[in-house]
Design a protein around this motif. Structure first.
Motif, PDB file in Angstrom:
ATOM      1  N   LEU A   1       1.790  -2.206   3.902  1.00 16.21           N
ATOM      2  CA  LEU A   1       2.982  -1.314   3.642  1.00 16.21           C
ATOM      3  C   LEU A   1       3.417  -0.506   2.717  1.00 16.21           C
ATOM      4  O   LEU A   1       3.538   0.199   2.093  1.00 16.21           O
ATOM      5  CB  LEU A   1       4.199  -1.196   5.418  1.00 16.21           C
ATOM      6  CG  LEU A   1       4.889   0.195   4.949  1.00 16.21           C
ATOM      7  CD1 LEU A   1       3.827   1.039   5.641  1.00 16.21           C
ATOM      8  CD2 LEU A   1       6.003  -0.659   6.680  1.00 16.21           C
ATOM      9  N   ARG A   2       4.145  -1.869   2.478  1.00 18.65           N
ATOM     10  CA  ARG A   2       5.018  -1.819   0.918  1.00 18.65           C
ATOM     11  C   ARG A   2       3.946  -0.810  -0.716  1.00 18.65           C
ATOM     12  O   ARG A   2       4.481  -0.350  -1.071  1.00 18.65           O
ATOM     13  CB  ARG A   2       5.398  -2.708   0.654  1.00 18.65           C
ATOM     14  CG  ARG A   2       6.298  -3.236   1.828  1.00 18.65           C
ATOM     15  CD  ARG A   2       7.443  -4.942   1.039  1.00 18.65           C
ATOM     16  NE  ARG A   2       8.419  -4.976   1.795  1.00 18.65           N
ATOM     17  CZ  ARG A   2       8.194  -5.807   2.664  1.00 18.65           C
ATOM     18  NH1 ARG A   2       7.273  -6.925   3.104  1.00 18.65           N
ATOM     19  NH2 ARG A   2       9.434  -6.266   3.661  1.00 18.65           N
ATOM     20  N   GLN A   3       2.545  -1.349   0.049  1.00 18.46           N
ATOM     21  CA  GLN A   3       1.841  -0.706  -1.777  1.00 18.46           C
ATOM     22  C   GLN A   3       1.602  -0.093  -0.840  1.00 18.46           C
ATOM     23  O   GLN A   3       0.908   1.085  -2.314  1.00 18.46           O
ATOM     24  CB  GLN A   3       0.237  -2.112  -0.860  1.00 18.46           C
ATOM     25  CG  GLN A   3       0.419  -3.403  -1.543  1.00 18.46           C
ATOM     26  CD  GLN A   3      -0.272  -4.759  -1.403  1.00 18.46           C
ATOM     27  OE1 GLN A   3      -1.179  -4.510  -1.051  1.00 18.46           O
ATOM     28  NE2 GLN A   3      -0.557  -5.940  -1.898  1.00 18.46           N
ATOM     29  N   TYR A   4       1.306   0.426   0.160  1.00 19.47           N
ATOM     30  CA  TYR A   4       0.836   1.896   0.067  1.00 19.47           C
ATOM     31  C   TYR A   4       1.992   2.786  -0.141  1.00 19.47           C
ATOM     32  O   TYR A   4       1.413   3.613  -0.753  1.00 19.47           O
ATOM     33  CB  TYR A   4      -0.107   2.253   1.963  1.00 19.47           C
ATOM     34  CG  TYR A   4      -0.356   3.358   2.264  1.00 19.47           C
ATOM     35  CD1 TYR A   4      -1.210   4.188   1.647  1.00 19.47           C
ATOM     36  CD2 TYR A   4       1.033   4.701   2.527  1.00 19.47           C
ATOM     37  CE1 TYR A   4      -1.880   5.536   2.102  1.00 19.47           C
ATOM     38  CE2 TYR A   4       0.675   5.823   2.934  1.00 19.47           C
ATOM     39  CZ  TYR A   4      -0.550   5.613   2.018  1.00 19.47           C
ATOM     40  OH  TYR A   4      -0.677   7.849   1.899  1.00 19.47           O
TER      41      TYR A   4
ATOM     42  N   ALA B   1       3.990   2.115  -1.980  1.00 19.67           N
ATOM     43  CA  ALA B   1       4.155   2.206  -3.385  1.00 19.67           C
ATOM     44  C   ALA B   1       3.286   3.016  -4.146  1.00 19.67           C
ATOM     45  O   ALA B   1       3.746   3.789  -5.459  1.00 19.67           O
ATOM     46  CB  ALA B   1       4.344   0.942  -3.840  1.00 19.67           C
ATOM     47  N   ALA B   2       1.521   2.620  -4.161  1.00 19.88           N
ATOM     48  CA  ALA B   2       1.079   3.710  -4.797  1.00 19.88           C
ATOM     49  C   ALA B   2       0.993   5.278  -3.996  1.00 19.88           C
ATOM     50  O   ALA B   2       0.501   6.058  -5.373  1.00 19.88           O
ATOM     51  CB  ALA B   2      -0.451   3.030  -4.159  1.00 19.88           C
ATOM     52  N   GLU B   3       2.081   5.613  -3.159  1.00 20.89           N
ATOM     53  CA  GLU B   3       1.580   6.896  -2.650  1.00 20.89           C
ATOM     54  C   GLU B   3       3.269   7.352  -3.327  1.00 20.89           C
ATOM     55  O   GLU B   3       3.730   8.863  -3.219  1.00 20.89           O
ATOM     56  CB  GLU B   3       1.971   7.150  -1.120  1.00 20.89           C
ATOM     57  CG  GLU B   3       0.123   6.865  -0.741  1.00 20.89           C
ATOM     58  CD  GLU B   3      -1.196   8.299  -1.015  1.00 20.89           C
ATOM     59  OE1 GLU B   3      -0.921   8.890  -1.207  1.00 20.89           O
ATOM     60  OE2 GLU B   3      -1.523   8.085  -1.661  1.00 20.89           O
ATOM     61  N   ASP B   4       3.846   6.681  -4.140  1.00 19.85           N
ATOM     62  CA  ASP B   4       5.370   6.937  -4.149  1.00 19.85           C
ATOM     63  C   ASP B   4       6.086   7.691  -3.002  1.00 19.85           C
ATOM     64  O   ASP B   4       6.727   8.412  -3.508  1.00 19.85           O
ATOM     65  CB  ASP B   4       5.364   7.939  -5.985  1.00 19.85           C
ATOM     66  CG  ASP B   4       6.723   7.945  -6.962  1.00 19.85           C
ATOM     67  OD1 ASP B   4       7.415   7.120  -6.857  1.00 19.85           O
ATOM     68  OD2 ASP B   4       6.892   8.993  -6.329  1.00 19.85           O
ATOM     69  N   GLU B   5       6.333   7.160  -2.069  1.00 21.35           N
ATOM     70  CA  GLU B   5       6.883   7.283  -1.064  1.00 21.35           C
ATOM     71  C   GLU B   5       7.947   6.104  -0.848  1.00 21.35           C
ATOM     72  O   GLU B   5       7.421   5.172  -0.655  1.00 21.35           O
ATOM     73  CB  GLU B   5       5.875   7.995   0.146  1.00 21.35           C
ATOM     74  CG  GLU B   5       5.069   9.125   0.322  1.00 21.35           C
ATOM     75  CD  GLU B   5       4.069   9.227   0.442  1.00 21.35           C
ATOM     76  OE1 GLU B   5       4.604  10.253   2.205  1.00 21.35           O
ATOM     77  OE2 GLU B   5       3.075   8.794   1.069  1.00 21.35           O
ATOM     78  N   GLN B   6       8.547   6.153   0.132  1.00 22.80           N
ATOM     79  CA  GLN B   6       9.266   5.621   1.196  1.00 22.80           C
ATOM     80  C   GLN B   6       8.966   5.373   2.115  1.00 22.80           C
ATOM     81  O   GLN B   6       8.687   5.849   2.636  1.00 22.80           O
ATOM     82  CB  GLN B   6      10.623   5.797   1.338  1.00 22.80           C
ATOM     83  CG  GLN B   6      12.335   7.119   0.430  1.00 22.80           C
ATOM     84  CD  GLN B   6      12.618   5.843  -0.585  1.00 22.80           C
ATOM     85  OE1 GLN B   6      13.018   4.796   0.105  1.00 22.80           O
ATOM     86  NE2 GLN B   6      12.715   6.364  -1.679  1.00 22.80           N
TER      87      GLN B   6
ATOM     88  N   VAL C   1       6.460   6.873   5.396  1.00 17.00           N
ATOM     89  CA  VAL C   1       4.993   6.664   5.736  1.00 17.00           C
ATOM     90  C   VAL C   1       4.990   6.513   7.469  1.00 17.00           C
ATOM     91  O   VAL C   1       4.292   6.807   8.315  1.00 17.00           O
ATOM     92  CB  VAL C   1       4.590   5.536   4.784  1.00 17.00           C
ATOM     93  CG1 VAL C   1       3.568   4.796   5.431  1.00 17.00           C
ATOM     94  CG2 VAL C   1       4.659   5.893   3.417  1.00 17.00           C
ATOM     95  N   ILE C   2       6.411   5.261   7.553  1.00 14.55           N
ATOM     96  CA  ILE C   2       6.187   5.111   8.957  1.00 14.55           C
ATOM     97  C   ILE C   2       5.957   6.374   9.867  1.00 14.55           C
ATOM     98  O   ILE C   2       6.012   6.570  11.099  1.00 14.55           O
ATOM     99  CB  ILE C   2       7.481   3.995   9.150  1.00 14.55           C
ATOM    100  CG1 ILE C   2       6.729   2.734   8.783  1.00 14.55           C
ATOM    101  CG2 ILE C   2       7.426   3.704  11.317  1.00 14.55           C
ATOM    102  CD1 ILE C   2       8.034   1.437   8.156  1.00 14.55           C
ATOM    103  N   SER C   3       7.345   7.154   9.227  1.00  7.12           N
ATOM    104  CA  SER C   3       7.507   8.316  10.580  1.00  7.12           C
ATOM    105  C   SER C   3       6.203   9.004  10.475  1.00  7.12           C
ATOM    106  O   SER C   3       6.023   9.463  11.600  1.00  7.12           O
ATOM    107  CB  SER C   3       8.523   9.230   9.756  1.00  7.12           C
ATOM    108  OG  SER C   3       9.892   8.558   9.756  1.00  7.12           O
ATOM    109  N   ARG C   4       5.817   9.685   9.762  1.00 12.28           N
ATOM    110  CA  ARG C   4       4.656  10.298   9.975  1.00 12.28           C
ATOM    111  C   ARG C   4       3.364   9.396  10.612  1.00 12.28           C
ATOM    112  O   ARG C   4       2.628  10.301  11.507  1.00 12.28           O
ATOM    113  CB  ARG C   4       3.531   9.934   8.994  1.00 12.28           C
ATOM    114  CG  ARG C   4       3.808  11.799   7.532  1.00 12.28           C
ATOM    115  CD  ARG C   4       3.486  12.012   7.012  1.00 12.28           C
ATOM    116  NE  ARG C   4       3.030  11.231   6.119  1.00 12.28           N
ATOM    117  CZ  ARG C   4       3.397  10.146   4.610  1.00 12.28           C
ATOM    118  NH1 ARG C   4       4.697  11.139   4.416  1.00 12.28           N
ATOM    119  NH2 ARG C   4       2.476   9.317   4.099  1.00 12.28           N
ATOM    120  N   ALA C   5       2.643   8.415  10.352  1.00 15.01           N
ATOM    121  CA  ALA C   5       2.330   7.207  10.856  1.00 15.01           C
ATOM    122  C   ALA C   5       2.670   8.028  12.340  1.00 15.01           C
ATOM    123  O   ALA C   5       2.269   7.628  13.970  1.00 15.01           O
ATOM    124  CB  ALA C   5       2.373   6.073  10.663  1.00 15.01           C
TER     125      ALA C   5
END
Length: 92
Positions: free
Chosen positions: A19-22, A24-29, A33-37
């Protein structure tokens, strides 16, 4: 802007790293990411529940699905989720 609430959850270490890697790679908080998922997961669950209710209603009115109907449905689902030649899942 929507009201925010804070949750504390525990996840497997490997999932946390991914999750952290994703994020960071997407330049997102991470929270975005968790909210969308979670939104997608809950939407999927609502669709599944609605489908199961519809199946129960159909069977209550017309009787259980036949083996032929079940095989046809299985083939349709297999085709729907078939992988493309590059290994990616085809979108519905």
């Amino acid at each position: 802007m929507a009201e925010k609430v804070k949750f504390s959850v525990s996840i497997d270490a490997e999932l946390g790293t991914a999750l952290r890697q994703y994020a960071a790679a997407e330049d997102e908080q991470i929270s975005a990411v968790i909210s969308r998922a979670l939104e997608q997961y809950l939407d999927d669950r609502r669709v599944i529940r609605a489908g199961l209710r519809a199946m129960e209603e159909y069977e209550a009115e017309y009787g259980p699905f036949t083996e032929e109907e079940m095989a046809e449905a299985d083939a349709w689902v297999d085709d729907l989720f078939a992988r493309t030649t590059d290994g990616e899942r085809r979108s519905a």
